[in-house]
Design a protein around this motif. Structure first.
Motif, PDB file in Angstrom:
ATOM      1  N   ARG A 191       0.823  -1.212   0.000  1.00  0.00           N
ATOM      2  CA  ARG A 191       0.000   0.000   0.000  1.00  0.00           C
ATOM      3  C   ARG A 191       0.854   1.259   0.000  1.00  0.00           C
ATOM      4  N   PHE A 192       1.977   1.228   0.718  1.00  0.00           N
ATOM      5  CA  PHE A 192       2.855   2.397   0.686  1.00  0.00           C
ATOM      6  C   PHE A 192       3.378   2.616  -0.728  1.00  0.00           C
ATOM      7  N   ASN A 193       3.827   1.544  -1.362  1.00  0.00           N
ATOM      8  CA  ASN A 193       4.372   1.658  -2.723  1.00  0.00           C
ATOM      9  C   ASN A 193       3.321   2.149  -3.708  1.00  0.00           C
ATOM     10  N   GLU A 194       2.087   1.662  -3.551  1.00  0.00           N
ATOM     11  CA  GLU A 194       1.014   2.080  -4.453  1.00  0.00           C
ATOM     12  C   GLU A 194       0.659   3.557  -4.251  1.00  0.00           C
ATOM     13  N   ARG A 195       0.726   4.016  -3.006  1.00  0.00           N
ATOM     14  CA  ARG A 195       0.309   5.375  -2.686  1.00  0.00           C
ATOM     15  C   ARG A 195       1.411   6.399  -2.937  1.00  0.00           C
ATOM     16  N   TYR A 196       2.657   6.037  -2.662  1.00  0.00           N
ATOM     17  CA  TYR A 196       3.741   7.024  -2.658  1.00  0.00           C
ATOM     18  C   TYR A 196       4.891   6.713  -3.619  1.00  0.00           C
ATOM     19  N   GLY A 197       4.908   5.526  -4.199  1.00  0.00           N
ATOM     20  CA  GLY A 197       6.016   5.141  -5.072  1.00  0.00           C
ATOM     21  C   GLY A 197       6.811   4.006  -4.462  1.00  0.00           C
ATOM     22  N   ALA A 198       7.535   3.286  -5.303  1.00  0.00           N
ATOM     23  CA  ALA A 198       8.229   2.069  -4.878  1.00  0.00           C
ATOM     24  C   ALA A 198       9.378   2.395  -3.929  1.00  0.00           C
ATOM     25  N   VAL A 199       9.215   1.981  -2.690  1.00  0.00           N
ATOM     26  CA  VAL A 199      10.242   2.163  -1.660  1.00  0.00           C
ATOM     27  C   VAL A 199      10.616   0.834  -1.009  1.00  0.00           C
ATOM     28  N   PHE A 200       9.607   0.012  -0.718  1.00  0.00           N
ATOM     29  CA  PHE A 200       9.832  -1.177   0.100  1.00  0.00           C
ATOM     30  C   PHE A 200       9.641  -2.479  -0.686  1.00  0.00           C
ATOM     31  N   PRO A 201      10.432  -3.495  -0.363  1.00  0.00           N
ATOM     32  CA  PRO A 201      10.148  -4.840  -0.881  1.00  0.00           C
ATOM     33  C   PRO A 201       8.965  -5.444  -0.111  1.00  0.00           C
ATOM     34  N   GLU A 202       8.296  -6.403  -0.724  1.00  0.00           N
ATOM     35  CA  GLU A 202       7.289  -7.187  -0.001  1.00  0.00           C
ATOM     36  C   GLU A 202       7.979  -8.453   0.489  1.00  0.00           C
ATOM     37  N   PRO A 203       8.287  -8.527   1.767  1.00  0.00           N
ATOM     38  CA  PRO A 203       9.112  -9.638   2.265  1.00  0.00           C
ATOM     39  C   PRO A 203       8.407 -10.978   2.176  1.00  0.00           C
ATOM     40  N   ASP A 204       9.191 -12.015   1.963  1.00  0.00           N
ATOM     41  CA  ASP A 204       8.682 -13.377   1.888  1.00  0.00           C
ATOM     42  C   ASP A 204       8.974 -14.135   3.176  1.00  0.00           C
ATOM     43  N   ALA A 205       8.148 -15.130   3.449  1.00  0.00           N
ATOM     44  CA  ALA A 205       8.319 -15.967   4.636  1.00  0.00           C
ATOM     45  C   ALA A 205       9.230 -17.143   4.332  1.00  0.00           C
ATOM     46  N   LEU A 206      10.218 -17.325   5.172  1.00  0.00           N
ATOM     47  CA  LEU A 206      11.048 -18.522   5.133  1.00  0.00           C
ATOM     48  C   LEU A 206      10.561 -19.408   6.265  1.00  0.00           C
ATOM     49  N   LEU A 207       9.748 -20.408   5.916  1.00  0.00           N
ATOM     50  CA  LEU A 207       9.089 -21.222   6.939  1.00  0.00           C
ATOM     51  C   LEU A 207      10.084 -22.122   7.649  1.00  0.00           C
ATOM     52  N   SER A 208       9.937 -22.179   8.952  1.00  0.00           N
ATOM     53  CA  SER A 208      10.809 -23.023   9.757  1.00  0.00           C
ATOM     54  C   SER A 208      10.468 -24.488   9.545  1.00  0.00           C
ATOM     55  N   ALA A 209      11.515 -25.296   9.378  1.00  0.00           N
ATOM     56  CA  ALA A 209      11.328 -26.741   9.279  1.00  0.00           C
ATOM     57  C   ALA A 209      11.571 -27.411  10.618  1.00  0.00           C
ATOM     58  N   ALA A 210      11.848 -26.611  11.657  1.00  0.00           N
ATOM     59  CA  ALA A 210      12.158 -27.176  12.972  1.00  0.00           C
ATOM     60  C   ALA A 210      10.911 -27.781  13.604  1.00  0.00           C
ATOM     61  N   PRO A 211      11.006 -28.986  14.160  1.00  0.00           N
ATOM     62  CA  PRO A 211       9.871 -29.586  14.839  1.00  0.00           C
ATOM     63  C   PRO A 211       9.611 -28.893  16.171  1.00  0.00           C
ATOM     64  N   LEU A 212       8.373 -28.978  16.643  1.00  0.00           N
ATOM     65  CA  LEU A 212       8.001 -28.390  17.927  1.00  0.00           C
ATOM     66  C   LEU A 212       8.688 -29.155  19.049  1.00  0.00           C
ATOM     67  N   LEU A 213       9.418 -28.434  19.880  1.00  0.00           N
ATOM     68  CA  LEU A 213      10.121 -29.059  20.995  1.00  0.00           C
ATOM     69  C   LEU A 213       9.308 -28.855  22.267  1.00  0.00           C
ATOM     70  N   LEU A 214       8.992 -29.960  22.943  1.00  0.00           N
ATOM     71  CA  LEU A 214       8.198 -29.883  24.164  1.00  0.00           C
ATOM     72  C   LEU A 214       9.089 -29.651  25.375  1.00  0.00           C
ATOM     73  N   GLY A 215       8.480 -29.051  26.409  1.00  0.00           N
ATOM     74  CA  GLY A 215       9.188 -28.822  27.649  1.00  0.00           C
ATOM     75  C   GLY A 215       9.110 -30.022  28.568  1.00  0.00           C
ATOM     76  N   THR A 216       9.595 -29.845  29.785  1.00  0.00           N
ATOM     77  CA  THR A 216       9.679 -30.953  30.727  1.00  0.00           C
ATOM     78  C   THR A 216       8.321 -31.426  31.216  1.00  0.00           C
ATOM     79  N   ASP A 217       7.257 -30.648  30.954  1.00  0.00           N
ATOM     80  CA  ASP A 217       5.904 -31.057  31.335  1.00  0.00           C
ATOM     81  C   ASP A 217       5.104 -31.573  30.154  1.00  0.00           C
ATOM     82  N   ALA A 218       5.770 -31.821  29.039  1.00  0.00           N
ATOM     83  CA  ALA A 218       5.156 -32.366  27.815  1.00  0.00           C
ATOM     84  C   ALA A 218       4.227 -31.381  27.125  1.00  0.00           C
ATOM     85  N   THR A 219       4.365 -30.083  27.422  1.00  0.00           N
ATOM     86  CA  THR A 219       3.693 -29.048  26.641  1.00  0.00           C
ATOM     87  C   THR A 219       4.774 -28.204  25.967  1.00  0.00           C
ATOM     88  N   LYS A 220       4.368 -27.305  25.087  1.00  0.00           N
ATOM     89  CA  LYS A 220       5.331 -26.514  24.327  1.00  0.00           C
ATOM     90  C   LYS A 220       6.338 -25.834  25.257  1.00  0.00           C
TER      91      LYS A 220
END
Length: 352
Positions: A191-220
């Motif tokens: 929206r900023f680029n459309e309104r005022y001109g090209a300034v910012f990139p639209e960042p992409d998500a680098l999804l984590s492949a890390a598995p969920l690690l549980l704590g000592t009580d078996a919750t996250k």
């Protein structure tokens, strides 16, 4: 990230896989923004979930900005308690795991005024309804520690947009649950680029492949749940925490995350530390039972963490150097933020 052929693949996963290929081929094209709120000690979940990946990207040659998000401590708290202690703890952990201040920029919110000033024009680009619909904001409100929801809670995604866009970050490592926040950033940039001109990139998500690690009580594993093994914990404390971890009554050890979360969480932790397959490791422990499992986990964690703990202790003996890392990072972040703010003002036609 490995994508298996027998599972449905989302557009975000496909784009993330393509990003990994581009990062390997031409890392100099990319700038990554990542970071943590200084609300407590970083733990093994952070190490395997995000910290290792930051070092990997840094070592690839990506320009990595690491944010100590001190202002965002107040998002779900009325006051920022023990802030200096927590900030210094983050810095020690970053250095200990391999973040190199010669190749990465470590900085904190409160030291970079121009970054925070970007929130003003950015807030004009999104509606209150859009912020209220954000599922991550809804979840954070539900779990807020505040008696009433503050305005900062609603503007949290826009502050994150300022974090990412001030340095023109074009890749952001996130978990699946953080994609709505990143979408707000992409919306603000577009929206900023459309309104005022090209300034910012639209960042992409680098999804984590890390598995969920549980704590000592078996919750996250979480700072706030008291179930985490801190990176700064010594060998004896680690052994004590693992000894008290939740398992079950079955003697034979198997890796079944759905049916046996406590046992599976411990197996996974050991497997990550040993770079082993968790199912194979569980089969190897077999009839060793919970005691055999916990001994394996304790040895694996303490062996994996020993060099990190040693480096952390060494850095802790020279806190002047550690604080200097943050000062130098803040100096670079300020220069970048001020340049971006000047560009924003010019694009918007602000009088100077």
């Amino acid at each position: 990230m490995t994508i298996t052929a027998d599972l449905p693949v989302s557009p975000a996963q496909r784009r993330s896989a393509e990003l990994e290929r581009q990062l390997a081929a031409d890392p100099g094209r990319f700038r990554v923004l990542t970071g943590d709120r200084p609300t407590g000690a970083l733990h093994l979940g952070h190490y395997f979930g995000t910290l290792q990946n930051r070092v990997r990207l840094q070592d690839l040659g990506v320009d990595v900005f690491v944010l100590v998000a001190d202002y965002q401590v107040l998002t779900d708290r009325d006051v920022a308690e023990r802030l200096t202690e927590h900030v210094e703890g983050l810095l020690l952990d970053y250095l200990a795991v391999g973040i190199d201040p010669a190749r990465a920029t470590v900085f904190n919110h409160s030291a970079v005024p121009a970054l925070n000033q970007l929130m003003l024009p950015f807030l004009s680009l999104v509606s209150v309804a859009e912020l209220g619909r954000n599922p991550t904001v809804k979840d954070e409100i539900a779990h807020s520690r505040q008696a009433a929801v503050s305005g900062l809670m609603y503007t949290y995604p826009v502050h994150q947009a300022a974090d990412i866009l001030f340095c023109k970050g074009n890749v952001v490592p996130v978990g699946q649950d953080q994609l709505p926040h990143l979408e707000i950033t992409r919306t603000v940039a577009r929206r900023f680029n459309e309104r005022y001109g090209a300034v910012f990139p639209e960042p992409d998500a680098l999804l984590s492949a890390a598995p969920l690690l549980l704590g000592t009580d078996a919750t996250k594993m979480s700072k706030s749940r008291g179930n985490a093994i801190a990176l700064g914990a010594d060998a004896d404390e680690t052994a004590r925490l693992i000894k008290g971890a939740t398992t079950d009554a079955e003697r034979h050890i198997t890796y079944e995350p759905e049916r046996r979360p406590g046992v599976a969480g411990l197996v996974l932790l050991a497997a990550l530390c040993l770079d082993r397959d968790p199912s194979e490791l569980a089969e190897e422990i077999g009839n060793g039972g919970a005691s055999g499992l916990k001994l394996t986990v304790t040895d694996a964690v303490n062996t994996r963490m020993a060099p990190i703990r040693a480096r952390r202790a060494e850095y802790a003996r020279d806190m002047g150097y550690v604080r200097g890392v943050l000062r130098a990072g803040n100096e670079r972040a300020n220069a970048v933020a001020e340049a971006t703010l000047r560009e924003v003002r010019e694009a918007m036609g602000m009088f100077r």
